[in-house]
Write a protein that holds these residues in place. Sequence first.
Motif, mmCIF file in Angstrom:
data_model
loop_
_atom_site.group_PDB
_atom_site.id
_atom_site.type_symbol
_atom_site.label_atom_id
_atom_site.label_comp_id
_atom_site.label_asym_id
_atom_site.label_seq_id
_atom_site.Cartn_x
_atom_site.Cartn_y
_atom_site.Cartn_z
ATOM 1 N N ASP A 139 82.070 77.114 6.679
ATOM 2 C CA ASP A 139 81.681 77.478 5.311
ATOM 3 C C ASP A 139 80.851 78.757 5.255
ATOM 4 O OD1 ASP A 139 79.526 76.313 6.552
ATOM 5 O OD2 ASP A 139 78.830 75.218 4.792
ATOM 6 N N LEU A 140 80.934 79.555 6.291
ATOM 7 C CA LEU A 140 80.182 80.807 6.393
ATOM 8 C C LEU A 140 80.646 81.814 5.347
ATOM 9 C CD1 LEU A 140 78.127 82.371 8.241
ATOM 10 C CD2 LEU A 140 80.135 83.268 9.420
ATOM 11 N N GLN A 141 79.693 82.552 4.780
ATOM 12 C CA GLN A 141 80.000 83.658 3.876
ATOM 13 C C GLN A 141 79.675 84.962 4.600
ATOM 14 O OE1 GLN A 141 77.480 82.135 0.657
ATOM 15 N NE2 GLN A 141 79.305 82.200 -0.613
ATOM 16 N N THR A 142 80.499 85.998 4.372
ATOM 17 C CA THR A 142 80.337 87.244 5.126
ATOM 18 C C THR A 142 80.350 88.468 4.216
ATOM 19 O OG1 THR A 142 82.717 87.330 5.510
ATOM 20 C CG2 THR A 142 81.386 86.309 7.238
ATOM 21 N N ILE A 143 79.501 89.426 4.581
ATOM 22 C CA ILE A 143 79.462 90.729 3.904
ATOM 23 C C ILE A 143 79.549 91.800 4.984
ATOM 24 C CG2 ILE A 143 77.996 92.363 2.646
ATOM 25 C CD1 ILE A 143 76.899 90.098 1.036
ATOM 26 N N ALA A 144 80.392 92.791 4.744
ATOM 27 C CA ALA A 144 80.485 93.936 5.653
ATOM 28 C C ALA A 144 79.961 95.167 4.935
ATOM 29 C CB ALA A 144 81.928 94.163 6.095
ATOM 30 N N LEU A 145 79.088 95.906 5.606
ATOM 31 C CA LEU A 145 78.659 97.220 5.133
ATOM 32 C C LEU A 145 79.608 98.214 5.784
ATOM 33 C CD1 LEU A 145 74.809 96.812 5.689
ATOM 34 C CD2 LEU A 145 76.063 96.527 3.558
ATOM 35 N N ALA A 146 80.346 98.966 4.974
ATOM 36 C CA ALA A 146 81.384 99.835 5.524
ATOM 37 C C ALA A 146 81.390 101.179 4.801
ATOM 38 C CB ALA A 146 82.748 99.159 5.379
ATOM 39 N N TRP A 147 81.944 102.194 5.473
ATOM 40 C CA TRP A 147 82.028 103.534 4.888
ATOM 41 C C TRP A 147 83.167 103.643 3.887
ATOM 42 C CZ3 TRP A 147 77.924 106.285 5.186
ATOM 43 C CH2 TRP A 147 77.080 106.177 6.297
ATOM 44 N N SER A 148 84.134 102.713 3.948
ATOM 45 C CA SER A 148 85.250 102.733 2.996
ATOM 46 C C SER A 148 85.811 101.327 2.844
ATOM 47 C CB SER A 148 86.357 103.690 3.472
ATOM 48 O OG SER A 148 86.863 103.259 4.721
ATOM 49 N N GLU A 149 86.583 101.127 1.781
ATOM 50 C CA GLU A 149 87.217 99.832 1.531
ATOM 51 C C GLU A 149 88.228 99.546 2.641
ATOM 52 O OE1 GLU A 149 87.018 97.532 -1.014
ATOM 53 O OE2 GLU A 149 85.421 98.611 -2.032
ATOM 54 N N PHE A 150 88.458 98.285 2.909
ATOM 55 C CA PHE A 150 89.531 97.881 3.800
ATOM 56 C C PHE A 150 90.045 96.536 3.323
ATOM 57 C CE2 PHE A 150 85.590 96.430 5.784
ATOM 58 C CZ PHE A 150 85.861 95.092 6.079
ATOM 59 N N GLU A 151 91.257 96.196 3.728
ATOM 60 C CA GLU A 151 91.847 94.938 3.290
ATOM 61 C C GLU A 151 91.382 93.818 4.220
ATOM 62 O OE1 GLU A 151 96.198 92.895 2.729
ATOM 63 O OE2 GLU A 151 96.037 95.060 2.619
ATOM 64 N N SER A 152 90.750 92.825 3.631
ATOM 65 C CA SER A 152 90.266 91.696 4.419
ATOM 66 C C SER A 152 91.343 90.629 4.488
ATOM 67 C CB SER A 152 89.000 91.111 3.791
ATOM 68 O OG SER A 152 88.595 89.966 4.512
ATOM 69 N N ARG A 153 91.471 90.036 5.643
ATOM 70 C CA ARG A 153 92.408 88.942 5.848
ATOM 71 C C ARG A 153 91.647 87.614 5.971
ATOM 72 N NH1 ARG A 153 93.161 92.836 9.162
ATOM 73 N NH2 ARG A 153 92.623 91.683 11.026
ATOM 74 N N GLY A 154 90.499 87.547 5.337
ATOM 75 C CA GLY A 154 89.732 86.302 5.345
ATOM 76 C C GLY A 154 88.456 86.355 6.148
ATOM 77 N N GLY A 155 88.263 87.393 6.951
ATOM 78 C CA GLY A 155 87.063 87.480 7.771
ATOM 79 C C GLY A 155 85.867 88.040 7.021
ATOM 80 N N VAL A 156 86.123 88.800 5.954
ATOM 81 C CA VAL A 156 85.050 89.420 5.174
ATOM 82 C C VAL A 156 85.222 89.001 3.716
ATOM 83 C CG1 VAL A 156 84.068 91.603 4.383
ATOM 84 C CG2 VAL A 156 84.826 91.372 6.750
ATOM 85 N N ASP A 157 84.166 88.399 3.147
ATOM 86 C CA ASP A 157 84.215 87.957 1.751
ATOM 87 C C ASP A 157 83.894 89.087 0.784
ATOM 88 O OD1 ASP A 157 84.772 85.218 2.389
ATOM 89 O OD2 ASP A 157 82.694 85.031 3.026
ATOM 90 N N ARG A 158 82.975 89.970 1.174
ATOM 91 C CA ARG A 158 82.587 91.091 0.314
ATOM 92 C C ARG A 158 82.377 92.328 1.172
ATOM 93 N NH1 ARG A 158 79.663 89.757 -5.194
ATOM 94 N NH2 ARG A 158 80.669 87.784 -5.539
ATOM 95 N N ILE A 159 82.698 93.478 0.586
ATOM 96 C CA ILE A 159 82.487 94.762 1.254
ATOM 97 C C ILE A 159 81.514 95.572 0.400
ATOM 98 C CG2 ILE A 159 83.564 96.904 2.030
ATOM 99 C CD1 ILE A 159 86.214 95.242 2.234
ATOM 100 N N VAL A 160 80.451 96.061 1.015
ATOM 101 C CA VAL A 160 79.492 96.930 0.347
ATOM 102 C C VAL A 160 79.668 98.319 0.965
ATOM 103 C CG1 VAL A 160 77.053 97.393 -0.083
ATOM 104 C CG2 VAL A 160 77.882 95.027 -0.062
ATOM 105 N N ILE A 161 79.964 99.298 0.112
ATOM 106 C CA ILE A 161 80.228 100.645 0.589
ATOM 107 C C ILE A 161 78.911 101.358 0.885
ATOM 108 C CG2 ILE A 161 81.283 102.884 0.041
ATOM 109 C CD1 ILE A 161 83.285 100.586 0.511
ATOM 110 N N LYS A 162 78.835 101.978 2.082
ATOM 111 C CA LYS A 162 77.670 102.756 2.496
ATOM 112 C C LYS A 162 77.858 104.211 2.087
ATOM 113 C CE LYS A 162 78.037 101.791 6.977
ATOM 114 N NZ LYS A 162 77.719 101.632 8.396
ATOM 115 N N PRO A 163 76.809 104.958 1.901
ATOM 116 C CA PRO A 163 75.424 104.506 1.902
ATOM 117 C C PRO A 163 75.125 103.761 0.598
ATOM 118 C CG PRO A 163 75.494 106.837 1.386
ATOM 119 C CD PRO A 163 76.908 106.408 1.696
ATOM 120 N N CYS A 164 74.223 102.812 0.658
ATOM 121 C CA CYS A 164 73.856 102.059 -0.537
ATOM 122 C C CYS A 164 72.366 101.750 -0.491
ATOM 123 C CB CYS A 164 74.669 100.774 -0.651
ATOM 124 S SG CYS A 164 74.276 99.551 0.611
#
Length: 195
Positions: A139-164
Amino acid sequence: PSFTTKAHGSGLGLAMVKAYVTENRGHVAVSNADDSGGACFVLHLPRARLGEGQMESQAPRSAERTTLLLVEPDLRLGPALQRLLEGSRYDVRLVSSAGEALLMAERSGERVECVVMDGPLPWMSCEELGVRLKQLWPDLQTIALAWSEFESRGGVDRIVIKPCHGSVLLRELAELRAARPKQASYTRIKVARPI
């Protein structure tokens, strides 16, 4: 971005300043400071009206603290992010690599509710790490801080674009936590040998 005159600089300082100022409805002006070749940067930010711009607390609403795993490969940034998150009532476990995160998940009896991964990570993508951690903590929730959007296949619930700004990360965490369905608590049992 990515230009620096410092030995250990990332070259992202001005890009981060511009992102923060723009996020707050401002702008950055630049001019020559003098004949020495220096520059003068002026930040223009709107004046807040009384009652406007007061941020609602981004901390978890319950009195219980949320346990969060922070995967931050930058040894300078990790402690700063940890302080930000702990100041918002998260119990933070800081690791610097995907391998450390997986070891913690496999060996620790501790329940982690959310993982924040600052990508790119060496040797493994945030997506792959998220998938592997969710196998250990379903039941883990995940956020990735990334330089650009990418398509998640279930490993990342939310993407936050850097810098933020830190408030963006806190808001995304609060929204992700609020969207979490109520689940029964569980205990993970590790079987040493098949029965």
